[in-house]
Design a protein around this motif. Structure first.
Motif, PDB file in Angstrom:
ATOM      1  N   SER A   1       0.849  -1.192   0.000  1.00 20.89           N
ATOM      2  CA  SER A   1       0.000   0.000   0.000  1.00 20.89           C
ATOM      3  C   SER A   1       0.885   1.243   0.000  1.00 20.89           C
ATOM      4  CB  SER A   1      -0.915  -0.012   1.224  1.00 20.89           C
ATOM      5  OG  SER A   1      -0.154   0.159   2.398  1.00 20.89           O
ATOM      6  N   PRO A   2       0.332   2.420  -0.326  1.00 21.38           N
ATOM      7  CA  PRO A   2       1.145   3.641  -0.411  1.00 21.38           C
ATOM      8  C   PRO A   2       1.891   4.013   0.874  1.00 21.38           C
ATOM      9  CG  PRO A   2      -0.969   3.986  -1.468  1.00 21.38           C
ATOM     10  CD  PRO A   2      -1.035   2.635  -0.796  1.00 21.38           C
ATOM     11  N   ASN A   3       1.455   3.520   2.023  1.00 20.61           N
ATOM     12  CA  ASN A   3       2.153   3.820   3.285  1.00 20.61           C
ATOM     13  C   ASN A   3       3.236   2.812   3.629  1.00 20.61           C
ATOM     14  OD1 ASN A   3       0.561   6.093   3.729  1.00 20.61           O
ATOM     15  ND2 ASN A   3      -1.033   4.877   4.701  1.00 20.61           N
ATOM     16  N   SER A   4       3.387   1.775   2.829  1.00 17.89           N
ATOM     17  CA  SER A   4       4.355   0.711   3.127  1.00 17.89           C
ATOM     18  C   SER A   4       5.789   1.180   2.960  1.00 17.89           C
ATOM     19  CB  SER A   4       4.125  -0.477   2.199  1.00 17.89           C
ATOM     20  OG  SER A   4       2.871  -1.041   2.416  1.00 17.89           O
ATOM     21  N   HIS A   5       6.657   0.544   3.715  1.00 17.34           N
ATOM     22  CA  HIS A   5       8.098   0.674   3.501  1.00 17.34           C
ATOM     23  C   HIS A   5       8.545  -0.636   2.872  1.00 17.34           C
ATOM     24  CE1 HIS A   5       8.851   4.430   5.718  1.00 17.34           C
ATOM     25  NE2 HIS A   5       7.655   4.120   6.186  1.00 17.34           N
ATOM     26  N   VAL A   6       9.332  -0.519   1.816  1.00 16.53           N
ATOM     27  CA  VAL A   6       9.660  -1.669   0.978  1.00 16.53           C
ATOM     28  C   VAL A   6      11.160  -1.898   0.927  1.00 16.53           C
ATOM     29  CG1 VAL A   6       9.471  -2.643  -1.350  1.00 16.53           C
ATOM     30  CG2 VAL A   6       7.672  -1.146  -0.484  1.00 16.53           C
ATOM     31  N   VAL A   7      11.559  -3.159   1.006  1.00 12.97           N
ATOM     32  CA  VAL A   7      12.937  -3.555   0.736  1.00 12.97           C
ATOM     33  C   VAL A   7      12.936  -4.281  -0.602  1.00 12.97           C
ATOM     34  CG1 VAL A   7      14.934  -4.910   1.473  1.00 12.97           C
ATOM     35  CG2 VAL A   7      13.490  -3.777   3.185  1.00 12.97           C
ATOM     36  N   LEU A   8      13.689  -3.752  -1.536  1.00 13.56           N
ATOM     37  CA  LEU A   8      13.869  -4.365  -2.846  1.00 13.56           C
ATOM     38  C   LEU A   8      15.240  -5.018  -2.829  1.00 13.56           C
ATOM     39  CD1 LEU A   8      12.805  -4.558  -5.848  1.00 13.56           C
ATOM     40  CD2 LEU A   8      14.282  -2.585  -6.285  1.00 13.56           C
ATOM     41  N   LEU A   9      15.289  -6.331  -3.026  1.00 21.47           N
ATOM     42  CA  LEU A   9      16.553  -7.064  -2.950  1.00 21.47           C
ATOM     43  C   LEU A   9      16.837  -7.742  -4.291  1.00 21.47           C
ATOM     44  CD1 LEU A   9      19.003  -7.952  -1.376  1.00 21.47           C
ATOM     45  CD2 LEU A   9      17.598  -9.615  -0.186  1.00 21.47           C
ATOM     46  N   LEU A  10      17.886  -7.270  -4.962  1.00 23.26           N
ATOM     47  CA  LEU A  10      18.257  -7.741  -6.297  1.00 23.26           C
ATOM     48  C   LEU A  10      19.362  -8.791  -6.190  1.00 23.26           C
ATOM     49  CD1 LEU A  10      18.433  -4.279  -8.123  1.00 23.26           C
ATOM     50  CD2 LEU A  10      16.448  -5.763  -7.763  1.00 23.26           C
ATOM     51  N   HIS A  11      19.120  -9.940  -6.784  1.00 21.92           N
ATOM     52  CA  HIS A  11      20.083 -11.045  -6.729  1.00 21.92           C
ATOM     53  C   HIS A  11      21.288 -10.784  -7.634  1.00 21.92           C
ATOM     54  CE1 HIS A  11      18.974 -12.615 -10.699  1.00 21.92           C
ATOM     55  NE2 HIS A  11      17.710 -12.404 -10.364  1.00 21.92           N
ATOM     56  N   GLY A  12      22.283 -11.635  -7.486  1.00 21.81           N
ATOM     57  CA  GLY A  12      23.505 -11.527  -8.276  1.00 21.81           C
ATOM     58  C   GLY A  12      23.445 -12.311  -9.577  1.00 21.81           C
ATOM     59  N   TYR A  13      24.526 -12.223 -10.322  1.00 22.24           N
ATOM     60  CA  TYR A  13      24.666 -12.877 -11.624  1.00 22.24           C
ATOM     61  C   TYR A  13      24.539 -14.392 -11.470  1.00 22.24           C
ATOM     62  CZ  TYR A  13      26.848 -14.007 -16.141  1.00 22.24           C
ATOM     63  OH  TYR A  13      27.112 -14.478 -17.396  1.00 22.24           O
ATOM     64  N   GLY A  14      23.661 -14.988 -12.270  1.00 19.40           N
ATOM     65  CA  GLY A  14      23.492 -16.434 -12.267  1.00 19.40           C
ATOM     66  C   GLY A  14      22.517 -16.954 -11.222  1.00 19.40           C
ATOM     67  N   ALA A  15      21.993 -16.078 -10.385  1.00 17.92           N
ATOM     68  CA  ALA A  15      21.051 -16.485  -9.340  1.00 17.92           C
ATOM     69  C   ALA A  15      19.622 -16.207  -9.809  1.00 17.92           C
ATOM     70  CB  ALA A  15      21.365 -15.725  -8.048  1.00 17.92           C
ATOM     71  N   SER A  16      18.666 -16.190  -8.877  1.00 24.35           N
ATOM     72  CA  SER A  16      17.274 -15.901  -9.229  1.00 24.35           C
ATOM     73  C   SER A  16      16.564 -15.260  -8.044  1.00 24.35           C
ATOM     74  CB  SER A  16      16.534 -17.179  -9.642  1.00 24.35           C
ATOM     75  OG  SER A  16      16.199 -17.938  -8.500  1.00 24.35           O
ATOM     76  N   GLU A  17      15.323 -14.952  -8.248  1.00 23.45           N
ATOM     77  CA  GLU A  17      14.497 -14.321  -7.217  1.00 23.45           C
ATOM     78  C   GLU A  17      14.248 -15.228  -6.027  1.00 23.45           C
ATOM     79  OE1 GLU A  17      11.439 -16.490  -9.731  1.00 23.45           O
ATOM     80  OE2 GLU A  17      13.458 -15.690  -9.973  1.00 23.45           O
ATOM     81  N   THR A  18      14.552 -16.491  -6.132  1.00 26.57           N
ATOM     82  CA  THR A  18      14.309 -17.434  -5.032  1.00 26.57           C
ATOM     83  C   THR A  18      15.467 -17.520  -4.039  1.00 26.57           C
ATOM     84  OG1 THR A  18      15.175 -19.317  -6.277  1.00 26.57           O
ATOM     85  CG2 THR A  18      12.797 -18.850  -6.487  1.00 26.57           C
ATOM     86  N   ASP A  19      16.589 -16.874  -4.329  1.00 25.33           N
ATOM     87  CA  ASP A  19      17.777 -17.025  -3.487  1.00 25.33           C
ATOM     88  C   ASP A  19      17.658 -16.393  -2.107  1.00 25.33           C
ATOM     89  OD1 ASP A  19      18.850 -18.342  -5.617  1.00 25.33           O
ATOM     90  OD2 ASP A  19      20.696 -17.189  -5.667  1.00 25.33           O
ATOM     91  N   PHE A  20      17.038 -15.231  -1.989  1.00 30.75           N
ATOM     92  CA  PHE A  20      17.075 -14.495  -0.727  1.00 30.75           C
ATOM     93  C   PHE A  20      15.870 -14.636   0.188  1.00 30.75           C
ATOM     94  CE2 PHE A  20      20.309 -12.012  -3.112  1.00 30.75           C
ATOM     95  CZ  PHE A  20      21.379 -12.312  -2.285  1.00 30.75           C
TER      96      PHE A  20
END
Length: 182
Positions: free
Chosen positions: A22-41
């Protein structure tokens, strides 16, 4: 927390998301490294004391890689390692940097679109990345007109040719955590 993950498309990126967007949320965006995927973290979330106080977004990088032996991974921008191996005799380093810079622009726009789609103010975002993902997170931050809540750069690299020095001077009060291992 890990069980609450849901798949979403934000902008053009496939993401794993947990928490309220929602617009009041605080968000952490975590970008994976080379060769990994969104499931790593996502598995780290149960170990983070205040993770439930944030929405978390784990996007999958747009470039699919063949890692061999039937395995695949993803990258935020191409790394033509064969060009680096030819360096410095054949200008391999320059070619590698040129391809990375082109990838920065494309990945930065994809992340900017993801952020805009949520309608959550940029000042409520913590941008984090590991390795190649950290260079993209930093590039997004430095090209933005605003400050983010914070930025975390984990095992990243400095890309002088990206003009980060002059861009960082415009953000003297930005909160940074930059580390390479513990």
């Amino acid at each position: 927390m890990y069980q609450e993950l849901r798949r979403m498309q934000l902008g053009t990126l496939d993401c794993l998301v947990t928490g309220d967007l929602s617009p009041n949320s605080h968000v952490v965006l975590l970008l994976h490294g080379y060769g990994a995927s969104e499931t790593d973290f996502p598995p780290i979330l149960p170990y983070l004391k205040n993770a439930k106080n944030y929405a978390w977004i784990f996007p999958r990088a747009p470039l699919e890689l063949d890692l061999g032996y039937g395995q695949s991974g993803y990258a935020w921008y191409p790394l033509r390692l064969s060009e680096l191996q030819n360096s410095p005799q054949n200008g391999g380093m320059e070619a590698l940097v040129k391809s990375a810079l082109e990838g920065f622009d494309s990945s930065r726009k994809k992340i900017e679109n993801l952020i805009l789609e949520t309608k959550i103010p940029f000042s409520q975002w913590t941008l984090c990345g590991f390795s190649q993902g950290s260079t993209v997170a930093l590039d997004v931050l430095l090209h933005s007109k605003e400050l983010s809540e914070a930025v975390g750069i984990f095992s990243g690299t400095y890309v002088r040719e990206a003009n980060w020095d002059s861009l960082a001077k415009n953000k003297p009060s930005q909160k940074y955590l930059i580390t390479h291992g513990i």
